[in-house]
Design a protein around this motif. Structure first.
Motif, PDB file in Angstrom:
ATOM      1  N   CYS A  73      -6.166  -0.106   5.273  1.00  0.00           N
ATOM      2  CA  CYS A  73      -6.738   1.249   5.255  1.00  0.00           C
ATOM      3  C   CYS A  73      -7.727   1.445   4.106  1.00  0.00           C
ATOM      4  O   CYS A  73      -8.421   2.455   4.051  1.00  0.00           O
ATOM      5  CB  CYS A  73      -5.625   2.290   5.180  1.00  0.00           C
ATOM      6  SG  CYS A  73      -4.787   2.357   3.583  1.00  0.00           S
ATOM      7  N   CYS A  76       0.839  -1.192   0.000  1.00  0.00           N
ATOM      8  CA  CYS A  76       0.000   0.000   0.000  1.00  0.00           C
ATOM      9  C   CYS A  76       0.881   1.251   0.000  1.00  0.00           C
ATOM     10  O   CYS A  76       1.805   1.368   0.790  1.00  0.00           O
ATOM     11  CB  CYS A  76      -0.910  -0.022   1.231  1.00  0.00           C
ATOM     12  SG  CYS A  76      -1.940   1.449   1.372  1.00  0.00           S
ATOM     13  N   CYS A  96      -6.043  -2.028  -0.372  1.00  0.00           N
ATOM     14  CA  CYS A  96      -5.378  -2.281   0.898  1.00  0.00           C
ATOM     15  C   CYS A  96      -6.365  -2.857   1.906  1.00  0.00           C
ATOM     16  O   CYS A  96      -7.468  -2.338   2.070  1.00  0.00           O
ATOM     17  CB  CYS A  96      -4.775  -0.985   1.438  1.00  0.00           C
ATOM     18  SG  CYS A  96      -3.990  -1.180   3.042  1.00  0.00           S
ATOM     19  N   CYS A 148      -0.196   3.369   3.602  1.00  0.00           N
ATOM     20  CA  CYS A 148       0.186   2.936   4.949  1.00  0.00           C
ATOM     21  C   CYS A 148       1.322   1.925   4.948  1.00  0.00           C
ATOM     22  O   CYS A 148       1.845   1.583   5.972  1.00  0.00           O
ATOM     23  CB  CYS A 148      -1.027   2.378   5.690  1.00  0.00           C
ATOM     24  SG  CYS A 148      -1.568   0.755   5.107  1.00  0.00           S
ATOM     25  N   TYR A 187      -7.039   1.835   0.919  1.00  0.00           N
ATOM     26  CA  TYR A 187      -6.490   2.609  -0.182  1.00  0.00           C
ATOM     27  C   TYR A 187      -6.368   1.736  -1.428  1.00  0.00           C
ATOM     28  O   TYR A 187      -6.044   0.562  -1.335  1.00  0.00           O
ATOM     29  CB  TYR A 187      -5.110   3.131   0.239  1.00  0.00           C
ATOM     30  CG  TYR A 187      -4.601   4.302  -0.563  1.00  0.00           C
ATOM     31  CD1 TYR A 187      -5.348   5.469  -0.650  1.00  0.00           C
ATOM     32  CD2 TYR A 187      -3.359   4.254  -1.198  1.00  0.00           C
ATOM     33  CE1 TYR A 187      -4.860   6.553  -1.364  1.00  0.00           C
ATOM     34  CE2 TYR A 187      -2.872   5.332  -1.901  1.00  0.00           C
ATOM     35  CZ  TYR A 187      -3.630   6.482  -1.993  1.00  0.00           C
ATOM     36  OH  TYR A 187      -3.152   7.553  -2.693  1.00  0.00           O
TER      37      TYR A 187
END
Ligand SMILES: [Zn+2]
Length: 55
Positions: A36, A12, A33, A15, A38
């Motif tokens: 998080c 990711c 991800c 993060c 993403y």
């Protein structure tokens, strides 16, 4: 504990979490991800953890 994966791993960009393709498939095959959420992940190759006898 270190997870042994033989396939591709995504990292990711937000993060830095490592997400394996297996985990993505479990979540519907979407590249996203798992920590998080993403959607921009970089494809990386995991460091080889298992020992392969030299031939
Ligand atoms: Zn993330």
């Amino acid at each position: 504990m270190e997870k042994i994966t033989t396939g591709v791993v995504y990292e990711c960009l937000r993060c830095g979490a490592k997400v394996s393709t297996e985990e993505l498939e479990i979540r519907g095959g979407e590249v996203k991800c798992t920590v998080c959420g993403y959607r921009v992940l970089k494809k990386i190759r995991p460091p080889v953890v298992k020992r392969v006898p030299a031939k």
